[in-house]
Design a protein around this motif. Sequence first.
Motif, PDB file in Angstrom:
ATOM      1  N   ARG A 179       0.825  -1.213   0.000  1.00 32.66           N
ATOM      2  CA  ARG A 179       0.000   0.000   0.000  1.00 32.66           C
ATOM      3  C   ARG A 179       0.851   1.252   0.000  1.00 32.66           C
ATOM      4  NH1 ARG A 179      -4.513  -2.587   3.954  1.00 32.66           N
ATOM      5  NH2 ARG A 179      -5.433  -3.848   2.295  1.00 32.66           N
ATOM      6  N   ILE A 180       0.288   2.303  -0.598  1.00 29.81           N
ATOM      7  CA  ILE A 180       1.031   3.563  -0.726  1.00 29.81           C
ATOM      8  C   ILE A 180       0.470   4.588   0.260  1.00 29.81           C
ATOM      9  CG2 ILE A 180       1.643   3.172  -3.121  1.00 29.81           C
ATOM     10  CD1 ILE A 180      -0.664   5.149  -3.853  1.00 29.81           C
ATOM     11  N   ARG A 181       1.296   5.571   0.539  1.00 34.10           N
ATOM     12  CA  ARG A 181       0.900   6.677   1.406  1.00 34.10           C
ATOM     13  C   ARG A 181       1.317   7.970   0.697  1.00 34.10           C
ATOM     14  NH1 ARG A 181       0.270   4.617   7.044  1.00 34.10           N
ATOM     15  NH2 ARG A 181      -0.010   6.809   7.506  1.00 34.10           N
ATOM     16  N   TYR A 182       0.571   8.327  -0.311  1.00 36.17           N
ATOM     17  CA  TYR A 182       0.908   9.491  -1.120  1.00 36.17           C
ATOM     18  C   TYR A 182       0.631  10.788  -0.359  1.00 36.17           C
ATOM     19  CZ  TYR A 182       1.207  12.540  -5.195  1.00 36.17           C
ATOM     20  OH  TYR A 182       1.577  13.521  -6.088  1.00 36.17           O
ATOM     21  N   PHE A 183      -0.486  10.866   0.328  1.00 37.25           N
ATOM     22  CA  PHE A 183      -0.889  12.116   0.974  1.00 37.25           C
ATOM     23  C   PHE A 183      -0.487  12.197   2.438  1.00 37.25           C
ATOM     24  CE2 PHE A 183      -3.794  11.693  -2.631  1.00 37.25           C
ATOM     25  CZ  PHE A 183      -3.561  12.895  -3.265  1.00 37.25           C
ATOM     26  N   ASP A 184       0.099  11.161   2.982  1.00 42.25           N
ATOM     27  CA  ASP A 184       0.491  11.192   4.404  1.00 42.25           C
ATOM     28  C   ASP A 184       1.944  11.552   4.559  1.00 42.25           C
ATOM     29  OD1 ASP A 184      -2.024  10.433   5.073  1.00 42.25           O
ATOM     30  OD2 ASP A 184      -1.549   8.304   5.264  1.00 42.25           O
TER      31      ASP A 184
END
Length: 182
Positions: free
Chosen positions: A177-182
């Motif tokens: 999973r990615i965390r682009y906005f965190d």
Amino acid sequence: SKLAYSLVELAVAAKKKGVLALSNYDSELRKDPFLAKSMQMAIDGYDANDIEPLLVNEVEVLAERHKRSASIARRASEVAPAMGLIGTLVGLVQMLADLENPESIGPAMAVALLTTFYGAILGTIVMAPLAVKLEKNSSDETLIKTLVILAATSIARQDNPRRLEMQLNSELAPSQRIRYFD
């Protein structure tokens, strides 16, 4: 996943600058024909409800083709030992046909044993792992194309890229999973 991150970047660019801004990423998109086609549909103004069924159908046809290939390899892994046993019978017939000649027993027995060996090796060491590898590759490719479809429909709907990030993460394994906005 690098692809998921790139898809969210495309969605952010489309949201900030408009869908036509995706044309600036043409050289990157051309590396993957399915991605290029999907994004081109969004750029061309296709409705998300038109994009999704077209692309999903394409992925289903691809998955079915992959499934057939894997099933051929799986079936070959099941049949190979039986072919080895047939070779064993041929070797035993050769041996029994000429029992009064002791020099012919060794080579005929070698044929009998080698064909069993080859059948077992081909079935368990070559074909069964090949079938598993084909199934895994198909599954991975289907996942990648599903992520692209989610991105293309999200961009066409002009969704918030955060929503796309959540959708992509729902398809990915926790470790990817990615965390682009965190």
